[in-house]
Design a protein around this motif. Structure first.
Motif, short mmCIF file in Angstrom:
data_model
loop_
_atom_site.label_atom_id
_atom_site.label_comp_id
_atom_site.label_asym_id
_atom_site.label_seq_id
_atom_site.Cartn_x
_atom_site.Cartn_y
_atom_site.Cartn_z
N ARG A 195 0.82 -1.23 0.00
CA ARG A 195 0.00 0.00 0.00
C ARG A 195 0.84 1.27 0.00
O ARG A 195 0.32 2.36 0.22
N ALA A 230 0.06 -3.84 -14.09
CA ALA A 230 -1.31 -4.29 -14.38
C ALA A 230 -1.66 -4.16 -15.86
O ALA A 230 -2.68 -4.68 -16.30
N ASP A 246 -5.38 3.21 -16.48
CA ASP A 246 -6.37 2.13 -16.31
C ASP A 246 -7.44 2.14 -17.40
O ASP A 246 -7.92 1.08 -17.81
N ILE A 299 -13.56 -6.97 -13.23
CA ILE A 299 -14.20 -8.15 -12.65
C ILE A 299 -15.53 -8.44 -13.37
O ILE A 299 -15.79 -9.58 -13.76
N ARG A 311 -7.58 9.16 -0.04
CA ARG A 311 -6.30 8.45 0.05
C ARG A 311 -5.32 9.22 0.93
O ARG A 311 -4.58 8.63 1.72
N VAL A 320 2.17 0.36 -9.99
CA VAL A 320 1.29 -0.80 -10.19
C VAL A 320 0.54 -0.79 -11.52
O VAL A 320 0.32 -1.86 -12.12
N ARG A 356 -3.32 7.29 -12.80
CA ARG A 356 -3.77 5.90 -12.79
C ARG A 356 -5.09 5.76 -13.54
O ARG A 356 -5.30 4.77 -14.25
N GLY A 414 -12.25 -4.71 -8.26
CA GLY A 414 -11.13 -4.47 -9.16
C GLY A 414 -11.52 -3.54 -10.28
O GLY A 414 -12.25 -2.56 -10.07
N ARG A 415 -11.00 -3.83 -11.48
CA ARG A 415 -11.26 -2.98 -12.64
C ARG A 415 -11.97 -3.73 -13.77
O ARG A 415 -12.65 -3.14 -14.59
O1 DC Z 1 -7.60 -1.09 -6.47
P1 DC Z 1 -6.14 -0.77 -6.34
O2 DC Z 1 -5.81 0.69 -6.35
O3 DC Z 1 -5.49 -1.48 -5.20
O4 DC Z 1 -5.50 -1.37 -7.68
C1 DC Z 1 -4.14 -1.30 -7.92
C2 DC Z 1 -3.87 -1.23 -9.41
O5 DC Z 1 -4.16 -2.48 -10.03
C3 DC Z 1 -4.62 -0.15 -10.18
O6 DC Z 1 -3.70 0.66 -10.89
C4 DC Z 1 -5.47 -0.89 -11.17
C5 DC Z 1 -4.94 -2.30 -11.18
N1 DC Z 1 -6.01 -3.28 -11.18
C6 DC Z 1 -6.36 -3.83 -12.39
O7 DC Z 1 -5.82 -3.46 -13.41
N2 DC Z 1 -7.30 -4.80 -12.43
C7 DC Z 1 -7.91 -5.21 -11.31
N3 DC Z 1 -8.83 -6.17 -11.39
C8 DC Z 1 -7.58 -4.63 -10.07
C9 DC Z 1 -6.63 -3.65 -10.04
#
Ligand code: DC
Length: 228
Positions: free
Chosen positions: A95, A107, A188, A136, A161, A103, A184, A133-134
């Motif tokens: 974290r 990712a 993302d 799911i 945050r 990250v 991010r 997540g992103r």
């Molecule tokens: O939710 P988080 O901030 O802990 O996620 C960390 C990173 O991981 C964020 O940059 C997006 C990525 N992520 C992703 O691409 N797919 C997911 N299912 C979960 C997180």
């Protein structure tokens, strides 16, 4: 009531994990934080020196990935799941700002996502799971009975945050965090593999001006509707 799969997607720092965790506890489901899995792989890359600036040594990571073990175990005192990397508790280490700022790069790697998605699908085989997540609702569990897409303004997310880091005694500037949140979001939503987007059948929740109890009520109502 039937056992269902609940997918919670959305932008970073909009309180997804807190709401997903609370919901899972309330309804007796397993909670999986998929972001923690990408964070654990990122921590591994940092510790093993696989980053060269913003580039990852993908060859070495590809070799290492099959032996990387990311798992969750319940903290016996709090009852909350904690992240382990190769048997080591890394819940706090994943974290930090160092991990947060790298990250998205990890990712965005297709082979990392494939491996994580496979693991996530295995974890959800029995249903009775809340995963956040992103991707799911779009990629991991496209057939989930309940999909939620959470949003909040970048400024509100950065403030949350910032407060979280302050509470942990970690230094951090609000401006730097806001930049990190926006950057991010950009990575993302624009990456080629599984970009963050709302699934067609997801319910949207903008929690910018909602309290935690209000959000909880809203979620429980969605759950009851989907599971009846
Ligand atoms: O939710 P988080 O901030 O802990 O996620 C960390 C990173 O991981 C964020 O940059 C997006 C990525 N992520 C992703 O691409 N797919 C997911 N299912 C979960 C997180």
């Amino acid at each position: 009531m039937k056992r269902i799969t609940i997918a919670i997607d959305g932008y970073s720092s909009c309180g997804k994990s807190t709401m997903a965790k609370d919901l899972a506890r309330e309804i007796g489901y397993v909670y999986i934080d998929s972001g923690a899995m990408y964070r654990a792989v990122t921590l591994y890359c940092l510790e093993q020196g696989l980053f060269h600036g913003d580039e990852v040594d993908t060859e070495r990571l590809k070799d290492a990935l099959p032996d990387l073990n990311v798992s969750f175990r319940l903290n016996p005192e709090t009852g909350r799941p904690q992240t382990y990397l190769n048997g080591r508790l890394v819940e706090n280490d994943i974290r930090t700002m160092a991990v947060s700022s790298k990250v998205s790069i990890v990712a965005a790697l297709g082979f990392v996502r494939e491996a994580m998605v496979r693991l996530q699908q295995q974890m959800g085989r029995e249903k009775g799971i809340v995963m956040d997540g992103r991707d799911i609702g779009t990629t991991v569990f496209p057939d989930a009975e309940l999909k939620i897409f959470v949003t909040a303004s970048p400024e509100i997310r950065a403030r949350r945050r910032f407060d979280e880091l302050q509470a942990k005694g970690e230094p951090g500037s609000y401006e730097e965090i806001l930049e990190n949140v926006k950057e991010r979001d950009r990575i993302d939503t624009t990456r080629t593999v599984s970009p963050l987007r709302k699934a067609g059948d997801a319910v949207e929740l903008d929690n910018s001006h909602m309290t935690i109890p209000e959000q909880k009520e809203w979620l429980l109502a969605q759950f009851r509707k989907a599971a009846e």
